[in-house]
Design a protein around this motif. Structure first.
Motif, PDB file in Angstrom:
ATOM      1  N   GLU A  38     -14.013  -4.960  11.197  1.00 11.05           N
ATOM      2  CA  GLU A  38     -14.008  -5.295  10.376  1.00 11.05           C
ATOM      3  C   GLU A  38     -13.277  -6.963   9.184  1.00 11.05           C
ATOM      4  O   GLU A  38     -12.829  -7.583   8.502  1.00 11.05           O
ATOM      5  CB  GLU A  38     -12.408  -4.317   8.822  1.00 11.05           C
ATOM      6  N   GLY A  39     -12.438  -7.370  10.597  1.00 13.27           N
ATOM      7  CA  GLY A  39     -11.279  -8.576  10.024  1.00 13.27           C
ATOM      8  C   GLY A  39     -12.456  -9.899  10.294  1.00 13.27           C
ATOM      9  O   GLY A  39     -12.570 -10.095   9.835  1.00 13.27           O
ATOM     10  N   ARG A  40     -13.009  -9.419  11.138  1.00  9.22           N
ATOM     11  CA  ARG A  40     -13.759 -10.417  11.330  1.00  9.22           C
ATOM     12  C   ARG A  40     -15.117 -10.129  10.705  1.00  9.22           C
ATOM     13  O   ARG A  40     -15.861 -11.606   9.107  1.00  9.22           O
ATOM     14  CB  ARG A  40     -15.377 -10.206  12.325  1.00  9.22           C
ATOM     15  N   HIS A  41     -15.632  -9.296   9.540  1.00  7.71           N
ATOM     16  CA  HIS A  41     -16.410  -9.218   8.832  1.00  7.71           C
ATOM     17  C   HIS A  41     -15.582  -9.643   7.120  1.00  7.71           C
ATOM     18  O   HIS A  41     -16.290 -10.648   6.231  1.00  7.71           O
ATOM     19  CB  HIS A  41     -16.800  -7.281   7.937  1.00  7.71           C
ATOM     20  N   LEU A  42     -13.965  -9.444   6.632  1.00  6.43           N
ATOM     21  CA  LEU A  42     -13.384 -10.101   5.922  1.00  6.43           C
ATOM     22  C   LEU A  42     -14.014 -11.417   6.034  1.00  6.43           C
ATOM     23  O   LEU A  42     -13.747 -12.372   5.384  1.00  6.43           O
ATOM     24  CB  LEU A  42     -12.107  -9.559   6.147  1.00  6.43           C
ATOM     25  N   SER A  43     -13.264 -11.673   7.113  1.00 10.93           N
ATOM     26  CA  SER A  43     -13.037 -13.719   7.259  1.00 10.93           C
ATOM     27  C   SER A  43     -14.754 -14.103   6.829  1.00 10.93           C
ATOM     28  O   SER A  43     -14.975 -15.247   5.745  1.00 10.93           O
ATOM     29  CB  SER A  43     -12.964 -13.687   8.397  1.00 10.93           C
ATOM     30  N   ARG A  44     -15.542 -13.532   7.043  1.00 11.83           N
ATOM     31  CA  ARG A  44     -16.976 -14.080   6.987  1.00 11.83           C
ATOM     32  C   ARG A  44     -17.046 -14.136   5.658  1.00 11.83           C
ATOM     33  O   ARG A  44     -17.475 -15.102   4.825  1.00 11.83           O
ATOM     34  CB  ARG A  44     -18.127 -13.951   7.316  1.00 11.83           C
ATOM     35  N   ARG A  45     -16.627 -13.134   4.843  1.00 11.30           N
ATOM     36  CA  ARG A  45     -16.590 -12.899   3.010  1.00 11.30           C
ATOM     37  C   ARG A  45     -16.088 -14.018   2.711  1.00 11.30           C
ATOM     38  O   ARG A  45     -16.421 -14.660   1.627  1.00 11.30           O
ATOM     39  CB  ARG A  45     -16.470 -11.729   2.649  1.00 11.30           C
ATOM     40  N   PHE A  46     -14.551 -14.359   2.849  1.00 15.88           N
ATOM     41  CA  PHE A  46     -13.767 -15.203   2.735  1.00 15.88           C
ATOM     42  C   PHE A  46     -14.514 -16.614   2.813  1.00 15.88           C
ATOM     43  O   PHE A  46     -14.078 -17.443   1.649  1.00 15.88           O
ATOM     44  CB  PHE A  46     -12.431 -15.373   2.968  1.00 15.88           C
ATOM     45  N   GLY A  47     -15.189 -16.706   4.346  1.00 13.37           N
ATOM     46  CA  GLY A  47     -15.850 -18.330   4.265  1.00 13.37           C
ATOM     47  C   GLY A  47     -16.100 -18.255   3.299  1.00 13.37           C
ATOM     48  O   GLY A  47     -17.061 -19.930   2.998  1.00 13.37           O
ATOM     49  N   ASP A  48     -17.021 -17.474   2.962  1.00 12.96           N
ATOM     50  CA  ASP A  48     -18.288 -17.750   1.989  1.00 12.96           C
ATOM     51  C   ASP A  48     -17.458 -18.144   0.705  1.00 12.96           C
ATOM     52  O   ASP A  48     -17.811 -19.221   0.176  1.00 12.96           O
ATOM     53  CB  ASP A  48     -19.073 -16.690   1.721  1.00 12.96           C
ATOM     54  N   ILE A  49     -17.011 -17.687   0.020  1.00 15.06           N
ATOM     55  CA  ILE A  49     -16.018 -18.089  -0.737  1.00 15.06           C
ATOM     56  C   ILE A  49     -15.760 -19.948  -0.737  1.00 15.06           C
ATOM     57  O   ILE A  49     -15.251 -19.906  -1.233  1.00 15.06           O
ATOM     58  CB  ILE A  49     -14.553 -17.765  -0.806  1.00 15.06           C
ATOM     59  N   VAL A  50     -14.656 -20.061   1.179  1.00 14.25           N
ATOM     60  CA  VAL A  50     -14.148 -21.472   0.586  1.00 14.25           C
ATOM     61  C   VAL A  50     -15.384 -22.593   0.956  1.00 14.25           C
ATOM     62  O   VAL A  50     -15.651 -23.765   0.603  1.00 14.25           O
ATOM     63  CB  VAL A  50     -13.527 -21.558   2.571  1.00 14.25           C
ATOM     64  N   GLU A  51     -16.368 -21.395   1.433  1.00 23.57           N
ATOM     65  CA  GLU A  51     -18.131 -23.161   1.480  1.00 23.57           C
ATOM     66  C   GLU A  51     -17.898 -23.449   0.729  1.00 23.57           C
ATOM     67  O   GLU A  51     -18.311 -24.190  -0.362  1.00 23.57           O
ATOM     68  CB  GLU A  51     -18.779 -22.075   2.072  1.00 23.57           C
ATOM     69  N   ASN A  52     -18.507 -22.270  -0.696  1.00 22.03           N
ATOM     70  CA  ASN A  52     -18.906 -22.802  -2.314  1.00 22.03           C
ATOM     71  C   ASN A  52     -17.675 -23.336  -2.832  1.00 22.03           C
ATOM     72  O   ASN A  52     -17.843 -24.065  -3.384  1.00 22.03           O
ATOM     73  CB  ASN A  52     -18.916 -21.552  -2.794  1.00 22.03           C
ATOM     74  N   PHE A  53     -16.367 -22.765  -2.398  1.00 19.11           N
ATOM     75  CA  PHE A  53     -14.952 -23.318  -3.164  1.00 19.11           C
ATOM     76  C   PHE A  53     -15.391 -25.077  -2.949  1.00 19.11           C
ATOM     77  O   PHE A  53     -14.721 -26.088  -3.434  1.00 19.11           O
ATOM     78  CB  PHE A  53     -14.042 -22.479  -2.511  1.00 19.11           C
ATOM     79  N   TYR A  54     -15.134 -25.498  -1.800  1.00 22.45           N
ATOM     80  CA  TYR A  54     -15.317 -27.637  -1.109  1.00 22.45           C
ATOM     81  C   TYR A  54     -16.381 -27.792  -1.751  1.00 22.45           C
ATOM     82  O   TYR A  54     -16.390 -28.847  -2.316  1.00 22.45           O
ATOM     83  CB  TYR A  54     -15.245 -26.994   0.241  1.00 22.45           C
ATOM     84  N   ARG A  55     -17.900 -26.937  -2.408  1.00 24.44           N
ATOM     85  CA  ARG A  55     -19.070 -27.754  -2.931  1.00 24.44           C
ATOM     86  C   ARG A  55     -18.261 -28.030  -4.770  1.00 24.44           C
ATOM     87  O   ARG A  55     -18.607 -29.115  -5.392  1.00 24.44           O
ATOM     88  CB  ARG A  55     -19.989 -26.388  -3.264  1.00 24.44           C
ATOM     89  N   LEU A  56     -17.658 -26.954  -5.349  1.00 23.76           N
ATOM     90  CA  LEU A  56     -17.153 -26.856  -6.581  1.00 23.76           C
ATOM     91  C   LEU A  56     -15.569 -27.970  -6.123  1.00 23.76           C
ATOM     92  O   LEU A  56     -15.937 -29.065  -7.582  1.00 23.76           O
ATOM     93  CB  LEU A  56     -16.675 -25.516  -6.415  1.00 23.76           C
TER      94      LEU A  56
END
Length: 699
Positions: free
Chosen positions: A363-381
């Motif tokens: 679950e920790g790895r899953h949450l990390s991937r989910r938040f990684g998606d946020i960070v990836e798009n956030f840097y584009r923003l």
């Protein structure tokens, strides 16, 4: 609106007559624009209601300002407030904006905004308002909303007028300083500035209260309206099956809030900026600054106004080119944020199962991937916003000094006074700020458009799910009334959401007063058949007939326990106070939950606090309280041991003698608890059909 269009037409005719007689091109232009405005005002009833409000405001302003302009030409305009005569450019500009309202109504995004916003202002719901000194009174919600909105529009117009008046104070105060006129300086400070500043402060306080009242009422109405459509007729279930919309909770909670706040934040301030643009453009247009086109003797009227206009329009276009990708990025960011929140909520819901399986690292790895998606798009923003902000900051910094760069030569040449230069510099700032509204709001506009897109897609998905509702006329799975007491299924085909058929039924009768067991291999469509009987399965065709007024209750394998007290969980979906304490305690004892009777009014997460067996027994207690005509048990006792399961079935037959029972189960011990058996048998095409079989000999 039709009467208002006639008033606009009359003012346009008068303006044309006066203009032709005097030979004034500005007045003729005012009449021509007025004629066009009269046409679009006459057509305004075809607009969405939200746009009608603006159309009416601009039409009324044209009539008021047009009359004032004509009075000014006749020399009847008062100078008591030390304001300049109203030029014909003012009603002309207002008329242009009124025409633009009609024109932009055909722009898809504007049409979507108006369609989403209009129902609130048209609501027939009766509400209570409290207005000092009248006190509480009843009023139609739509009428209250329109009244508040128009009041805020008028208040914003008043504030623009106050700002305009203070610009003349600014001019006169600097002239007094330049002339070293102490008496004039103190007069301007105490008798002009203090009075108008006080009025401005009070108007802003009133505006804040009225604005917040409008917004919270609007948001509440939208949230309740979307909740009603989402929950109505099982739409939420069909949306979950179809998977056509992600995170509906976010659409209702976050996007409605964003839509309401940002619609107001753009609609009213935009109207204020339009009024500011018109009012302060007059000052820029009338300033006597001679400028000729290089190499010619052609003078440019309103030179400073045109500088501000071209400067802002060019910057707006560049801003759009830089910031356009923000819309898609904002939409994607909200989607990824919602996915992360959903993952956290799901982890909390299944915390026991995860702990038992030691699944925390996964679950920790899953949450990390989910938040990684946020960070990836956030840097584009961030990168896109940096580009946009670097341009807008540079633009705003240059805007501070640009008017002084233009006016300084004229001041040093003695053509204008210090007061006029300061007033014009202030007016230039107001005009370019009004024209730069889109520039300074582009990031917010991108977020706003993303919210609109999410609400629009949610509405479309809900509309599609509503169209698939089985109880609607012409629906694929029809529900009718049977002549006898049995429940019958005729010519039914049930499919998976993918469209693959899974169940075929030619004719099946479930006898009234009997207890029927449905058996078959996993995946044969037993639960799907129950959902079709309950009227919530949208994929398929056929007919279900049941006795008139039949009350059905389906108990799934995993019951739903709402947030709140144990009493509320037992009574669900009835009101928590629908059953007396004695009745509830008696029912709890019958399903072996007597040890929880002292916790009836305790608020807890009962879905996590109770074991699987306790939850299933609580669901059976609901059936005892509801006393349905037909009770469908979809492996509703699978978590109980065989002895307790037998006792529960015997108790149901004893306590609900008039209830017909249909069960799904895999245990062989269930057969002795039923009177009839239906088996799901495989057909050559891979589908399954329910066939009545002899209970004693089958299997």
């Amino acid at each position: 609106m039709r009467l208002l269009s006639f008033a606009v037409a009359l003012m346009a005719v008068i303006a044309l007559a006066v203009g032709v007689r005097s030979g004034d091109a500005g007045t003729i232009g005012m009449g021509v624009i007025g004629a066009l405005l009269a046409v679009v005002t006459f057509r305004a009833p075809t607009l969405a209601f939200f746009l009608k409000i603006f159309s009416a405001v601009f039409a009324i302003e044209y009539v008021v300002f047009g009359g004032s302009a004509l009075l000014s030409q006749l020399g009847w305009w008062t100078a008591a407030l030390q304001l300049p005569a109203v030029p014909t450019s003012l009603p002309t500009t207002v008329g242009v904006f009124g025409i633009l309202i009609y024109a932009i109504s055909f722009v898809p995004v504007i049409a979507r905004i108006a369609r989403i916003a209009s129902p609130y202002f048209e609501s027939e719901e009766i509400t209570t308002a409290n207005l000092w000194p009248i006190g509480p009174f009843k009023i139609r919600l739509g009428r209250l909303a329109v009244s508040l909105f128009v009041f805020l529009i008028v208040l914003n117009q008043l504030q623009v007028g106050i700002t305009l008046r203070l610009s003349f104070f600014n001019r006169d105060m600097y002239d007094a300083l330049q002339n070293k006129d102490a008496a004039a300086f103190w007069y301007q400070l105490f008798y002009v500035f203090c009075v108008w500043a006080f009025v401005w402060v009070v108007s802003n306080l009133i505006e804040m209260f009225a604005q917040l009242t409008l917004l919270i009422r609007w948001r509440r109405w939208m949230a309740e309206a979307y909740n009603a459509r989402w929950l109505g007729r099982g739409t939420h279930y069909r949306l979950a099956l179809a998977g056509t919309v992600d995170n509906p909770d976010q659409r209702i909670a976050e996007d409605t809030r964003s839509f309401v706040n940002q619609t107001y934040s753009f609609a009213l301030p935009l109207l204020t900026q339009v009024s500011t643009l018109v009012s302060f453009s007059i000052i820029l247009w009338n300033i006597q600054v001679a400028f000729t086109i290089p190499g010619t003797a052609i003078a440019v009227p309103g030179y400073i106004f045109w500088v501000a206009f071209i400067y802002a329009v060019a910057a707006t276009w560049i801003t759009h080119l830089i910031g356009r990708p923000l819309i898609g990025l904002e939409f994607e960011q909200e989607r990824r944020e919602a996915n992360f929140r959903f993952s956290l909520a799901r982890l909390r819901e299944y915390s026991e199962q995860i702990a038992l399986m030691r699944g925390e690292p996964v679950e920790g790895r899953h949450l990390s991937r989910r938040f990684g998606d946020i960070v990836e798009n956030f840097y584009r923003l961030v990168w896109r916003r940096l580009k946009l902000t670097s341009f807008t900051l540079s633009y705003n910094q240059l805007s501070v000094v640009l008017p002084y760069m233009i006016l300084a030569p004229y001041y040093f040449a003695g053509t204008i006074t210090l007061g006029i230069m300061m007033q014009v510099a202030g007016a230039f700032d107001r005009v370019q700020t009004a024209l730069s509204f889109i520039i300074n709001s582009y990031a917010t506009i991108a977020s706003y458009l993303a919210s609109i897109n999410r609400l629009t897609s949610f509405e479309a998905a809900v509309a599609q799910a509503e169209a698939e509702h089985p109880d609607q006329d012409g629906a694929a799975i029809a529900h009718g009334v049977s002549e006898g007491g049995d429940t019958r299924i005729h010519d039914m085909t049930l499919s998976l959401p993918s469209g693959q058929p899974i169940v075929q039924v030619d004719d099946l009768a479930l006898a009234k007063g009997r207890s029927t067991l449905v058996v078959g291999p996993s995946g044969s469509g037993k639960s799907t058949l129950f959902r079709a009987l309950a009227g919530i399965w949208p994929f398929g065709q056929g007919k279900v007939s049941a006795p008139a007024g039949t009350r059905m209750l389906v108990l799934p394998q995993r019951p739903y326990l709402p947030q709140g007290t144990l009493r509320a969980a037992l009574a669900y979906p009835a009101d928590p106070d629908a059953f007396g304490d004695e009745t509830i305690r008696d029912v709890m004892a019958k399903v072996s939950l007597g040890h929880l009777t002292e916790r009836l009014d305790e608020v807890d997460l009962w879905g996590q606090r109770l074991s699987g067996g306790e939850q299933q027994r609580l669901a059976v207690a609901r059936a005892l309280l509801a006393k349905p005509d037909w009770l469908f048990l979809d492996e509703a006792t699978a978590s109980l041991d065989e002895k307790l399961e037998g006792e529960i079935y015997a108790m149901i037959r004893r306590e609900l003698p008039q209830t017909s029972i249909v069960s799904i189960g895999h245990r062989s011990t269930l057969r002795e608890m039923h009177d009839a058996l239906v088996a799901m048998e495989r057909n050559p095409d891979g589908t399954f059909s329910p066939k009545p079989r002899d209970l004693a000999s089958w299997g």
